[in-house]
Enzyme design. Structure first.
Site, PDB file in Angstrom:
ATOM      1  N   TYR A  41     -17.558  14.761 -12.300  1.00  0.00           N
ATOM      2  CA  TYR A  41     -17.950  14.066 -11.073  1.00  0.00           C
ATOM      3  C   TYR A  41     -16.723  13.496 -10.380  1.00  0.00           C
ATOM      4  CZ  TYR A  41     -20.002  10.450  -8.087  1.00  0.00           C
ATOM      5  OH  TYR A  41     -20.352   9.650  -7.021  1.00  0.00           O
ATOM      6  N   ASP A  55     -13.534   0.332  -3.213  1.00  0.00           N
ATOM      7  CA  ASP A  55     -14.579   1.286  -2.823  1.00  0.00           C
ATOM      8  C   ASP A  55     -15.406   0.704  -1.678  1.00  0.00           C
ATOM      9  OD1 ASP A  55     -16.246   3.457  -2.750  1.00  0.00           O
ATOM     10  OD2 ASP A  55     -17.427   2.870  -4.492  1.00  0.00           O
ATOM     11  N   ASP A  82     -18.679  12.972  -4.588  1.00  0.00           N
ATOM     12  CA  ASP A  82     -19.146  11.896  -3.720  1.00  0.00           C
ATOM     13  C   ASP A  82     -18.719  12.222  -2.287  1.00  0.00           C
ATOM     14  OD1 ASP A  82     -19.688   9.523  -2.405  1.00  0.00           O
ATOM     15  OD2 ASP A  82     -18.666   8.248  -3.855  1.00  0.00           O
ATOM     16  N   ASP A  84     -19.953  10.196   0.240  1.00  0.00           N
ATOM     17  CA  ASP A  84     -20.229   8.936   0.946  1.00  0.00           C
ATOM     18  C   ASP A  84     -21.404   9.091   1.925  1.00  0.00           C
ATOM     19  OD1 ASP A  84     -18.205   7.485  -0.389  1.00  0.00           O
ATOM     20  OD2 ASP A  84     -16.705   8.384   0.904  1.00  0.00           O
ATOM     21  N   HIS A 109     -23.118  14.540  -2.906  1.00  0.00           N
ATOM     22  CA  HIS A 109     -24.219  13.654  -2.497  1.00  0.00           C
ATOM     23  C   HIS A 109     -23.857  12.883  -1.239  1.00  0.00           C
ATOM     24  CE1 HIS A 109     -22.456   9.884  -4.097  1.00  0.00           C
ATOM     25  NE2 HIS A 109     -22.193  10.517  -5.226  1.00  0.00           N
ATOM     26  N   GLU A 111     -25.370   9.650   1.225  1.00  0.00           N
ATOM     27  CA  GLU A 111     -26.204   8.456   1.063  1.00  0.00           C
ATOM     28  C   GLU A 111     -26.654   7.868   2.389  1.00  0.00           C
ATOM     29  OE1 GLU A 111     -22.870   5.061   0.252  1.00  0.00           O
ATOM     30  OE2 GLU A 111     -22.702   6.972  -0.806  1.00  0.00           O
ATOM     31  N   CYS A 119     -19.388   0.279  -2.738  1.00  0.00           N
ATOM     32  CA  CYS A 119     -19.908   0.639  -4.051  1.00  0.00           C
ATOM     33  C   CYS A 119     -21.367   0.238  -4.173  1.00  0.00           C
ATOM     34  CB  CYS A 119     -19.082  -0.048  -5.137  1.00  0.00           C
ATOM     35  SG  CYS A 119     -19.786   0.098  -6.795  1.00  0.00           S
ATOM     36  N   ARG A 154     -28.755  10.628  -1.843  1.00  0.00           N
ATOM     37  CA  ARG A 154     -28.654   9.315  -2.491  1.00  0.00           C
ATOM     38  C   ARG A 154     -29.224   8.241  -1.574  1.00  0.00           C
ATOM     39  NH1 ARG A 154     -23.071   6.067  -4.259  1.00  0.00           N
ATOM     40  NH2 ARG A 154     -23.725   4.064  -3.424  1.00  0.00           N
ATOM     41  N   GLU A 184     -30.016   4.814  -6.283  1.00  0.00           N
ATOM     42  CA  GLU A 184     -28.900   3.997  -6.761  1.00  0.00           C
ATOM     43  C   GLU A 184     -29.326   2.572  -7.079  1.00  0.00           C
ATOM     44  OE1 GLU A 184     -26.372   3.633  -8.285  1.00  0.00           O
ATOM     45  OE2 GLU A 184     -24.558   3.674  -7.046  1.00  0.00           O
ATOM     46  N   ASN A 206     -26.958   7.079 -12.239  1.00  0.00           N
ATOM     47  CA  ASN A 206     -25.582   6.595 -12.177  1.00  0.00           C
ATOM     48  C   ASN A 206     -25.394   5.556 -13.275  1.00  0.00           C
ATOM     49  OD1 ASN A 206     -22.997   6.061 -11.357  1.00  0.00           O
ATOM     50  ND2 ASN A 206     -23.570   4.906  -9.536  1.00  0.00           N
TER      51      ASN A 206
END
Length: 286
Positions: A41, A55, A82, A84, A109, A111, A119, A154, A184, A206
Site C-alpha cells: 500500500y 498528512d 492513496d 486522496d 482509493h 475519498e 489523516c 473511501r 474510514e 485500515n
C-alpha cells in the site's frame, strides 16, 4: 501475461484477504515484497513525510503519482495507492486515474473529504455532499483505461455524520461502480464488525495502531469478513521510532549503535537488488 492488476483481481476473486503494509518509496516497497506480502500500500501519510510534511493533503497529483510510479517500478507485487480526494473535481479525478494507471498502480482509493484533506484518524475533517462524492466515483470509473484497475471508494463520513451516513455512502459508491468500499475511522470493534455485513460489496479495513479503530489482528479482520487490510503506518512509525532512538544514542554516547541483526552495507544493497545489477555488469565483461 499476468500483470499486477490482474493478479490483484485474481486475489479478490479467490476471496483471499489481501494484507498490504504501507510503504512510501521504492525501498520500503521492496522491503514489503521481500517480507513475503502479496501487495503493498502506498500511504499518503508516508509519502507526505518524505517531503517533511504532515498528512494534511499538501501534496499534488504530480508528486503522489510520481512516487506511486517509483514504487510500482521497484516491485512486481500490486501497488494499492492513496489518491486522496482525486485532487479536485471530476475533471481532476479523471486525470488522477490516467496518471495513476500510467504509473503502474493496481488499485487506488478516492475519498469524500473536503480538500485539503487530512489523516482519517485526526479530528477536524470535513466531507463533501453525497452527490459530489458520487460524481467523483462515477468519473473515476469512466476514466479507467484498464478494466483491471481496482477503484476503491473511501468515505470519512463516520467521524462527521455517523455510521448510517458512512454505510449509505459506501453502498452508493459500490452501486455507482466502485470495486471496493473503505469506511474510514470506525470507532469500535462492534462498528468494524458491522461494516462487512451492512456494505454490499468487498470492504477494506485500515489498521492504524494508535488510531480510532481498535482492530489490530489479521485473524480478527478475516473473521469479520474484510477483503483487504492496509497498515499504512507500520513501516513509517517503526522507522521513525528506531531512527530517533539510534540518533539519540549516537549523540549521547558518541559510539555508533549496533545495527539490528548485524545488517552490513552489502546486506542492505542485496535487499535492493544488487545481485541483478552485478549480473548485468558481469555479463557485459564476458
Amino acid at each position: 501475461m499476468t500483470t499486477p492488476r490482474r493478479h490483484l483481481r485474481a486475489l479478490l476473486r479467490d476471496r483471499e484477504m489481501i494484507v498490504a503494509p504501507g510503504a512510501y518509496d521504492g525501498a520500503t516497497a521492496m522491503l514489503v515484497s521481500a517480507a513475503g506480502y502479496k501487495a503493498v500500500y502506498m500511504t499518503g501519510a508516508g509519502v507526505s513525510s518524505t517531503y517533511g510534511l504532515p498528512d494534511y493533503g499538501l501534496l499534488t497529483l504530480t508528486e503522489m503519482a510520481g512516487q506511486a510510479g517509483r514504487m510500482a517500478r521497484a516491485v512486481s507485487i500490486p501497488v494499492i495507492a492513496d489518491a486522496d480526494t482525486g485532487y479536485g473535481n471530476e475533471l481532476n479525478v479523471t486525470r488522477t486515474i490516467h496518471e495513476y494507471e500510467a504509473a503502474g498502480v493496481a488499485a487506488l482509493h478516492i475519498e469524500d473529504q473536503l480538500s485539503p484533506k487530512r489523516c482519517g484518524h485526526l479530528v477536524g475533517k470535513e466531507i463533501v455532499p453525497r452527490e459530489e462524492f458520487l460524481i467523483k466515483i462515477r468519473a473515476a470509473i469512466a476514466a479507467r483505461r484498464d478494466p483491471d484497475t481496482v477503484i476503491i471508494a473511501r468515505t470519512d463520513a463516520r467521524a462527521i455524520a455517523g455510521m448510517d451516513e458512512a454505510i449509505w455512502r459506501a453502498n452508493a459508491a459500490l452501486e455507482a461502480g466502485a470495486d471496493m468500499a473503505f469506511v474510514e475511522a470506525m470507532q469500535s470493534v462492534e462498528e468494524a464488525t458491522a461494516v462487512p455485513t451492512l456494505v454490499h460489496g468487498p470492504c477494506l479495513l485500515n489498521m492504524v495502531k494508535g488510531g480510532v479503530t481498535p482492530v489490530f489482528e489479521i485473524g480478527q479482520a478475516r473473521e469479520m469478513g474484510f477483503a483487504m487490510v492496509i497498515a499504512p503506518a507500520l513501516i513509517l512509525s517503526t522507522v521513525v521510532a528506531a531512527a530517533l532512538g539510534a540518533l539519540r544514542a549516537f549523540r549521547d554516547t558518541g559510539t555508533h549503535p549496533d545495527i539490528a541483526d548485524g545488517l552490513t552495507p552489502a546486506d542492505l544493497f542485496a535487499l535492493f537488488g544488487s545481485a541483478k545489477w552485478d549480473a548485468i555488469r558481469t555479463g557485459n565483461k564476458d
